[in-house]
Enzyme design. Structure first.
Site, mmCIF file in Angstrom:
data_model
loop_
_atom_site.group_PDB
_atom_site.id
_atom_site.type_symbol
_atom_site.label_atom_id
_atom_site.label_comp_id
_atom_site.label_asym_id
_atom_site.label_seq_id
_atom_site.Cartn_x
_atom_site.Cartn_y
_atom_site.Cartn_z
ATOM 1 N N CYS A 178 0.866 -1.178 0.000
ATOM 2 C CA CYS A 178 0.000 0.000 0.000
ATOM 3 C C CYS A 178 0.901 1.225 0.000
ATOM 4 O O CYS A 178 1.596 1.486 0.987
ATOM 5 C CB CYS A 178 -0.918 -0.011 1.216
ATOM 6 N N ASN A 217 0.273 4.594 -0.108
ATOM 7 C CA ASN A 217 -0.052 5.648 0.851
ATOM 8 C C ASN A 217 0.070 5.140 2.286
ATOM 9 O O ASN A 217 0.468 5.873 3.189
ATOM 10 C CB ASN A 217 -1.465 6.172 0.597
ATOM 11 N N CYS A 244 -4.901 6.386 -4.108
ATOM 12 C CA CYS A 244 -4.258 5.076 -4.059
ATOM 13 C C CYS A 244 -2.838 5.242 -4.582
ATOM 14 O O CYS A 244 -2.642 5.631 -5.741
ATOM 15 C CB CYS A 244 -5.024 4.062 -4.899
#
Length: 306
Positions: free
Chosen positions: A90, A92, A229
């Site tokens: 991920c 972020n 995202c």
């Protein structure tokens, strides 16, 4: 009759990267048993703290899954999607986790290696301001375009060709004339052929605003539509570059998401993602048993930090 002891308190922090928001659960010694139901209740927007996902921060040496990476990183990002499933990467989230580890005094500002299920990633938390509030960057590695050809994304009554991009997690990137054409994204878009994504897929709808300038909307696997995202922004840039085989080995790109602006710098050895990341609140909670119902996560104390 002796009353049952109260469940222990678990510290938490809440933050976001370009409004892609997460609950951070510090677990340095690997003692927290976090179930899928715990994650779902914590991420619930009404009865929980509300988040796109959970970031459990555990030292690699204390977690069997991360122990093989202990030589390359001290901390492991145990990322869980809002539906309780485990995620590999991920963009972020890892930037926010690095911000938290620095703000909490667990790590010094500057370069920082963090382990993920997609491997070790190198993050940089700046030192140029007294409270370390500058943007956070992470080296995301090289995108892969594994195919197959003929991928199609359908949302509502519209369909578009798409590109399969792997950023440590799978993406289907569709270029559209208008982001509104993706509809409300309350349900996941249909992506075919199904065998291309046996474990689900994050879908990007992308428009080209100008040279090296994109805008996107994202439906994240295991979450739904999110405000930004990081891996999706990188996937969009990779798909754009794949359309032009003459793309240079280096370049700077801007990607606008509903929650903020992200910057992608393409290097010969991979992509660097930069954007805002902020811890906005901290507190303590108890994780109650699942049979206690949907309001199982009780916040004992919460302190705003921004």
């Amino acid at each position: 009759m002796t009353a049952a002891p109260a469940p222990p308190l678990q510290h938490f922090a809440k933050g976001h990267g370009a409004e892609n928001d997460f609950v951070i659960l510090p677990d340095p010694d690997g003692r927290l048993e976090l179930s899928a139901d715990d994650v779902i209740r914590l991420c619930h927007r009404r009865s929980g703290l509300g988040a796109d996902g959970i970031l459990r921060a555990v030292r690699c040496a204390a977690d069997p899954e991360a122990a093989p990476m202990a030589d390359s990183a001290e901390w492991f990002m145990d990322y869980r999607n809002a539906d309780g499933t485990r995620g590999a990467m991920c963009g972020n989230g890892i930037r926010l986790l690095a911000r938290y580890l620095v703000d909490a005094g667990h790590c010094a500002p500057g370069p920082l290696a963090l382990a993920t299920r997609a491997g070790t990633r190198h993050v940089h938390v700046p030192t140029r301001s007294p409270d370390f509030r500058g943007p956070v960057s992470v080296m995301m590695g090289r995108p892969a375009l594994p195919g197959p050809d003929g991928i199609e994304v359908t949302a509502g009554r519209r369909s578009w060709p798409a590109v399969h991009v792997d950023m440590g997690n799978p993406h289907a990137v569709a270029f559209v004339d208008d982001l509104a054409h993706a509809g409300d994204l309350r349900t996941a878009p249909t992506v075919t052929p199904a065998h291309a994504y046996p474990h689900g897929v994050t879908t990007e709808f992308v428009t080209v605003l100008g040279p090296r300038h994109l805008a996107l909307r994202v439906h994240e696997r295991g979450v739904g539509e999110t405000r930004a995202c990081g891996t999706g922004a990188c996937a969009a840039v990779a798909a754009l570059r794949a359309r032009d085989p003459r793309s240079p080995s280096r370049g700077d790109y801007t990607v606008d998401a509903p929650g903020g602006r992200l910057h992608i710098r393409v290097h010969p050895d991979g992509m660097e993602l930069t954007g805002p990341a902020a811890v906005i609140a901290q507190g303590a909670l108890t994780l109650r048993p699942a049979h206690d119902g949907p309001a199982a996560d009780h916040v004992e104390h919460q302190k705003a930090t921004a």
